[in-house]
Design an enzyme around this catalytic site. Sequence first.
Site, short mmCIF file in Angstrom:
data_model
loop_
_atom_site.label_atom_id
_atom_site.label_comp_id
_atom_site.label_asym_id
_atom_site.label_seq_id
_atom_site.Cartn_x
_atom_site.Cartn_y
_atom_site.Cartn_z
CG HIS A 17 1.87 -3.28 6.43
ND1 HIS A 17 2.65 -4.30 5.93
CD2 HIS A 17 0.87 -3.10 5.53
CE1 HIS A 17 2.15 -4.72 4.78
NE2 HIS A 17 1.08 -4.01 4.51
CG HIS A 65 -2.22 -0.67 1.05
ND1 HIS A 65 -2.34 -2.03 0.93
CD2 HIS A 65 -3.49 -0.18 0.96
CE1 HIS A 65 -3.61 -2.36 0.80
NE2 HIS A 65 -4.33 -1.24 0.81
#
Length: 394
Positions: free
Chosen positions: A210, A163
């Site tokens: 993350h 991302h």
Amino acid sequence: MQELMDDLQDPELVARFQRRCGLYLVEGSNRGPGRTRPVNGAPITWEKPWRQLEGSGDHQDSNSNYKYKDYRKPQYEIRNWLLHFLFLLSAGLGHEVFYITCLPCIHWNLDPFLCRRLVNMWTLVMYVGQVMKDLLKLPRPTSPPVVKLETRVDVEYGLPSTHAMAATAISFTFLLSATSRVQFCFQIGLLIAATLSSLVSLSRLYTGMHSVLDVVCGILITAVLILLTYPFWESFDTFQLTSPLSPIIALSLLLFLSYTYPELDHYSTTRGDTTTILGVCAGCSVGYWTNTQLGETFEPQGPLPVPLPTVTALSVARGAGRSLVGIVALVGTRQIVKKLSLDVLYSWYNVPKTDQNARRRKEIEVPSKFVTYTAVGLVNSILVNRLFALLGLL
């Protein structure tokens, strides 16, 4: 250095960021039915049970998130709804729905040149990022202490954050490419690019998907890729648009990369997602080459850079019309080609159409996704603008 890396990968660092943003794991929520409610009476959000993936093995590998258990994910409390929706919206900028709408809209409403550059760099950084994930096999942050707001990619590995890579690549590729095409204030463009990429990167921490290390590495890897490739962008444009070998190399190389994607000992969405991206790039590349050969590229005419188009009621209406017609064309193409390709592959491999798990088999998933999204790329780059011309939307 190793101590710094360990600190940046610490899930507690992510949990602290979540708490600073008003997202709290409810105390005792991971201990079964007798969960504790927050004393302030704030609303608690339940996650649906996450069950074993059908058709997958009952083993697990080094990914700490890849656990096949039927359990209810921890409850969480949201104390800042503004940040909550801001980060969820930012996280959505990295999903397929965004890519299949935003990138084509740049082609239809601004400049096909910019869309081509973005697709090329998006494909490069996403392929590098996805392959690195499945080669390094570093786990995502554990829950608890982290609150996880997404489940679809939870069985994927963590480093780097694709991302963050995609957001950084798209924002800054657009900025660097647009300077020669459109007249705008570079400082404002730089601010917008930095803001968008930062929001998407921070959203990966907020959603608990993350670690800080994943995000930082994703941004740095993308920066290196942009710096290494930037001097060759013009040369690659020339080859991609004019060389007779361009469509052959685009289709064969990207299909080869799809089939040779690293194998895992469990099913992961990374191979399918990567094949989707490679298919889009292959279709767009062949489509842009075809437009050049036909002598109709739909790019701005006259001296460059051109002024930004004047915003009027008519231009907004036409832009909205182009976007609506284009998205319908792409979604329709996706649904039709997906069904036809799956029907052909199911018949070829003698697989019952009721076997949904067959879609995870490499010999079905890769060709189906590649053909589907190659078709989407071709329709976007060749047919949609000609449809606009027929409808009087150009």
